[in-house]
Design an enzyme around this catalytic site. Sequence first.
Site, PDB file in Angstrom:
ATOM      1  N   ALA A  18      44.305  72.988   3.935  1.00 43.69           N
ATOM      2  CA  ALA A  18      44.209  74.448   4.077  1.00 43.69           C
ATOM      3  C   ALA A  18      45.357  75.036   4.887  1.00 43.69           C
ATOM      4  O   ALA A  18      45.347  76.218   5.202  1.00 43.69           O
ATOM      5  CB  ALA A  18      42.870  74.817   4.711  1.00 43.69           C
ATOM      6  N   ARG A  20      48.418  75.582   3.986  1.00 40.93           N
ATOM      7  CA  ARG A  20      49.312  76.457   3.201  1.00 40.93           C
ATOM      8  C   ARG A  20      48.863  76.438   1.744  1.00 40.93           C
ATOM      9  O   ARG A  20      47.923  75.746   1.372  1.00 40.93           O
ATOM     10  CB  ARG A  20      50.762  75.977   3.313  1.00 40.93           C
ATOM     11  CG  ARG A  20      50.979  74.557   2.836  1.00 40.93           C
ATOM     12  CD  ARG A  20      52.460  74.147   2.864  1.00 40.93           C
ATOM     13  NE  ARG A  20      52.618  72.843   2.261  1.00 40.93           N
ATOM     14  CZ  ARG A  20      52.501  71.681   2.907  1.00 40.93           C
ATOM     15  NH1 ARG A  20      52.229  71.682   4.197  1.00 40.93           N
ATOM     16  NH2 ARG A  20      52.637  70.531   2.271  1.00 40.93           N
ATOM     17  N   ASN A  96      41.134  69.779  -1.866  1.00 40.67           N
ATOM     18  CA  ASN A  96      42.342  70.412  -2.399  1.00 40.67           C
ATOM     19  C   ASN A  96      43.622  69.683  -2.006  1.00 40.67           C
ATOM     20  O   ASN A  96      44.641  69.811  -2.690  1.00 40.67           O
ATOM     21  CB  ASN A  96      42.374  71.865  -1.883  1.00 40.67           C
ATOM     22  CG  ASN A  96      43.748  72.483  -1.944  1.00 40.67           C
ATOM     23  OD1 ASN A  96      44.177  72.975  -2.977  1.00 40.67           O
ATOM     24  ND2 ASN A  96      44.485  72.447  -0.824  1.00 40.67           N
ATOM     25  N   TYR A 162      51.109  61.582 -10.761  1.00 48.04           N
ATOM     26  CA  TYR A 162      50.350  62.807 -10.485  1.00 48.04           C
ATOM     27  C   TYR A 162      49.320  63.047 -11.592  1.00 48.04           C
ATOM     28  O   TYR A 162      48.145  63.315 -11.321  1.00 48.04           O
ATOM     29  CB  TYR A 162      51.342  63.972 -10.395  1.00 48.04           C
ATOM     30  CG  TYR A 162      50.732  65.301 -10.023  1.00 48.04           C
ATOM     31  CD1 TYR A 162      50.468  65.622  -8.689  1.00 48.04           C
ATOM     32  CD2 TYR A 162      50.435  66.251 -10.993  1.00 48.04           C
ATOM     33  CE1 TYR A 162      49.918  66.848  -8.342  1.00 48.04           C
ATOM     34  CE2 TYR A 162      49.887  67.479 -10.654  1.00 48.04           C
ATOM     35  CZ  TYR A 162      49.629  67.777  -9.328  1.00 48.04           C
ATOM     36  OH  TYR A 162      49.089  68.991  -8.985  1.00 48.04           O
ATOM     37  N   ALA A 164      48.084  60.862 -13.735  1.00 42.54           N
ATOM     38  CA  ALA A 164      47.054  59.816 -13.743  1.00 42.54           C
ATOM     39  C   ALA A 164      46.034  60.064 -12.634  1.00 42.54           C
ATOM     40  O   ALA A 164      44.827  59.901 -12.828  1.00 42.54           O
ATOM     41  CB  ALA A 164      47.703  58.448 -13.577  1.00 42.54           C
ATOM     42  N   ALA A 165      46.525  60.474 -11.464  1.00 48.57           N
ATOM     43  CA  ALA A 165      45.613  60.749 -10.348  1.00 48.57           C
ATOM     44  C   ALA A 165      44.686  61.917 -10.684  1.00 48.57           C
ATOM     45  O   ALA A 165      43.484  61.878 -10.405  1.00 48.57           O
ATOM     46  CB  ALA A 165      46.410  61.055  -9.079  1.00 48.57           C
ATOM     47  N   LYS A 166      45.240  62.965 -11.286  1.00 46.44           N
ATOM     48  CA  LYS A 166      44.410  64.147 -11.586  1.00 46.44           C
ATOM     49  C   LYS A 166      43.423  63.860 -12.709  1.00 46.44           C
ATOM     50  O   LYS A 166      42.288  64.349 -12.698  1.00 46.44           O
ATOM     51  CB  LYS A 166      45.303  65.346 -11.927  1.00 46.44           C
ATOM     52  CG  LYS A 166      46.149  65.846 -10.761  1.00 46.44           C
ATOM     53  CD  LYS A 166      45.301  66.332  -9.589  1.00 46.44           C
ATOM     54  CE  LYS A 166      46.150  66.981  -8.503  1.00 46.44           C
ATOM     55  NZ  LYS A 166      45.341  67.459  -7.372  1.00 46.44           N
TER      56      LYS A 166
HETATM   57  N1  LIG Z   1      51.097  74.289  -7.072  1.00 49.44           N
HETATM   58  C1  LIG Z   1      50.799  73.926  -8.299  1.00 49.44           C
HETATM   59  O1  LIG Z   1      51.543  74.208  -9.261  1.00 49.44           O
HETATM   60  C2  LIG Z   1      49.519  73.182  -8.578  1.00 49.44           C
HETATM   61  C3  LIG Z   1      49.030  73.137  -9.892  1.00 49.44           C
HETATM   62  C4  LIG Z   1      47.857  72.440 -10.162  1.00 49.44           C
HETATM   63  C5  LIG Z   1      47.175  71.813  -9.143  1.00 49.44           C
HETATM   64  N2  LIG Z   1      47.667  71.856  -7.862  1.00 49.44           N
HETATM   65  C6  LIG Z   1      46.917  71.148  -6.825  1.00 49.44           C
HETATM   66  O2  LIG Z   1      46.481  72.062  -5.851  1.00 49.44           O
HETATM   67  C7  LIG Z   1      46.375  71.401  -4.586  1.00 49.44           C
HETATM   68  C8  LIG Z   1      47.142  72.195  -3.527  1.00 49.44           C
HETATM   69  O3  LIG Z   1      48.496  72.250  -3.936  1.00 49.44           O
HETATM   70  P1  LIG Z   1      49.548  73.291  -3.321  1.00 49.44           P
HETATM   71  O4  LIG Z   1      50.411  73.694  -4.447  1.00 49.44           O
HETATM   72  O5  LIG Z   1      48.858  74.316  -2.509  1.00 49.44           O
HETATM   73  O6  LIG Z   1      50.395  72.289  -2.404  1.00 49.44           O
HETATM   74  P2  LIG Z   1      51.117  72.492  -0.995  1.00 49.44           P
HETATM   75  O7  LIG Z   1      51.517  73.906  -0.795  1.00 49.44           O
HETATM   76  O8  LIG Z   1      52.156  71.431  -0.926  1.00 49.44           O
HETATM   77  O9  LIG Z   1      49.938  72.144   0.042  1.00 49.44           O
HETATM   78  C9  LIG Z   1      49.390  70.855   0.058  1.00 49.44           C
HETATM   79  C10 LIG Z   1      48.307  70.764   1.103  1.00 49.44           C
HETATM   80  O10 LIG Z   1      47.771  69.413   1.081  1.00 49.44           O
HETATM   81  C11 LIG Z   1      47.799  68.903   2.402  1.00 49.44           C
HETATM   82  N3  LIG Z   1      48.001  67.448   2.386  1.00 49.44           N
HETATM   83  C12 LIG Z   1      48.999  66.767   1.752  1.00 49.44           C
HETATM   84  N4  LIG Z   1      48.840  65.453   1.966  1.00 49.44           N
HETATM   85  C13 LIG Z   1      47.723  65.294   2.731  1.00 49.44           C
HETATM   86  C14 LIG Z   1      47.040  64.179   3.272  1.00 49.44           C
HETATM   87  N5  LIG Z   1      47.472  62.915   3.095  1.00 49.44           N
HETATM   88  N6  LIG Z   1      45.906  64.402   4.004  1.00 49.44           N
HETATM   89  C15 LIG Z   1      45.458  65.651   4.208  1.00 49.44           C
HETATM   90  N7  LIG Z   1      46.061  66.758   3.738  1.00 49.44           N
HETATM   91  C16 LIG Z   1      47.177  66.579   3.006  1.00 49.44           C
HETATM   92  C17 LIG Z   1      48.926  69.644   3.115  1.00 49.44           C
HETATM   93  O11 LIG Z   1      48.632  69.679   4.485  1.00 49.44           O
HETATM   94  P3  LIG Z   1      49.683  69.304   5.655  1.00 49.44           P
HETATM   95  O12 LIG Z   1      49.821  70.545   6.459  1.00 49.44           O
HETATM   96  O13 LIG Z   1      48.954  68.217   6.387  1.00 49.44           O
HETATM   97  O14 LIG Z   1      50.971  68.868   5.009  1.00 49.44           O
HETATM   98  C18 LIG Z   1      48.825  71.033   2.496  1.00 49.44           C
HETATM   99  O15 LIG Z   1      47.881  71.801   3.188  1.00 49.44           O
HETATM  100  C19 LIG Z   1      46.922  69.986  -4.800  1.00 49.44           C
HETATM  101  O16 LIG Z   1      45.860  69.093  -5.006  1.00 49.44           O
HETATM  102  C20 LIG Z   1      47.746  70.131  -6.061  1.00 49.44           C
HETATM  103  O17 LIG Z   1      47.869  68.909  -6.758  1.00 49.44           O
HETATM  104  C21 LIG Z   1      48.811  72.527  -7.552  1.00 49.44           C
END
Ligand SMILES: NC(=O)c1ccc[n+]([C@@H]2O[C@H](COP(=O)([O-])OP(=O)(O)OC[C@H]3O[C@@H](n4cnc5c(N)ncnc54)[C@H](OP(=O)(O)O)[C@@H]3O)[C@@H](O)[C@H]2O)c1
Length: 257
Positions: A18, A20, A96, A162, A164-166
């Site tokens: 959460a 960002r 998330n 990515y 495969a994980a999703k």
């Molecule tokens: N952006 C896209 O295009 C998109 C599309 C489809 C799905 N998603 C999915 O939506 C979700 C959020 O993505 P986002 O785009 O908002 O990414 P983001 O801006 O990079 O934010 C990722 C978040 O995950 C946290 N995080 C990363 N590794 C972690 C770990 N090992 N343990 C705990 N927290 C961790 C980060 O926290 P820290 O402050 O600790 O780094 C950050 O808050 C992800 O699951 C992503 O795969 C994103």
Amino acid sequence: MPERAPAPAPPVALVTGASRGIGRAIAADLAAAGHAVACTARHEADARAAAAAIADAVPGARTIGVVLEVTDPASVASAVARTEEALGPITVLVSNAGIQRLGGVLEQSAEDWDAVIATNLTGAFHVAQAVARRMVETGTAGAIVNIASAAGLIAFPGRTAYAAAKAGLIMLTRSFALELAPHGIRVNAVAPTFVETELGRQTLDAPGMRAAITARIPLGRVATEADVAAAVRYLVSPGAGFVTGTVLPVDGGIALR
Ligand SMILES: NC(=O)c1ccc[n+]([C@@H]2O[C@H](COP(=O)([O-])OP(=O)(O)OC[C@H]3O[C@@H](n4cnc5c(N)ncnc54)[C@H](OP(=O)(O)O)[C@@H]3O)[C@@H](O)[C@H]2O)c1
């Protein structure tokens, strides 16, 4: 004077990642919808900053910042305990947190593969299991939402780990939904297409990619954080009380062709 019934306790949401992006938007949206929210991140200062920013922006919001590293079961357990201690039993989990390491099938390193699976799939398992166990123990008919991706449903080049994980997360969602239904716990997933965040911009900012992706999306734009937050809000609401084991694409129709 007739005795007044005590006000019901607010629902309690734990949102991973959460600090960002999408997770931050979901946490703010749930706070606006009346949830007490635990905003988690890997670093205490980031978790606290997100909680404070949401509390400032949303009148009456109750938020806390909690450290949670999804790849470490001990960290997950302590974040769940800390949330319950401060806010009460968790009624909503939004799983998330996620990372992306781009790389084609011939180039992706084993290290990147392991990191992505450990965070996006195994990490989501640790979090869902820890929260589900507590929901069962406390008799909470809660809701869990996993943030999957369009990449878990259709193939895009350059993101095999990515994807495969999703895809695994989608089947994890269905397995949890089946086994937790007798406890009244609902488990669903949201599958967004590209969203303007730090992670999304790894792809969107590459030369020519934004135009190519937008052209592929029938509704003609990429997703916003608010699009994803609205889908989560629906899935955790009483209106979705008979919805479990589903994947809700928030993708402008990209998976249609
Ligand atoms: N952006 C896209 O295009 C998109 C599309 C489809 C799905 N998603 C999915 O939506 C979700 C959020 O993505 P986002 O785009 O908002 O990414 P983001 O801006 O990079 O934010 C990722 C978040 O995950 C946290 N995080 C990363 N590794 C972690 C770990 N090992 N343990 C705990 N927290 C961790 C980060 O926290 P820290 O402050 O600790 O780094 C950050 O808050 C992800 O699951 C992503 O795969 C994103």
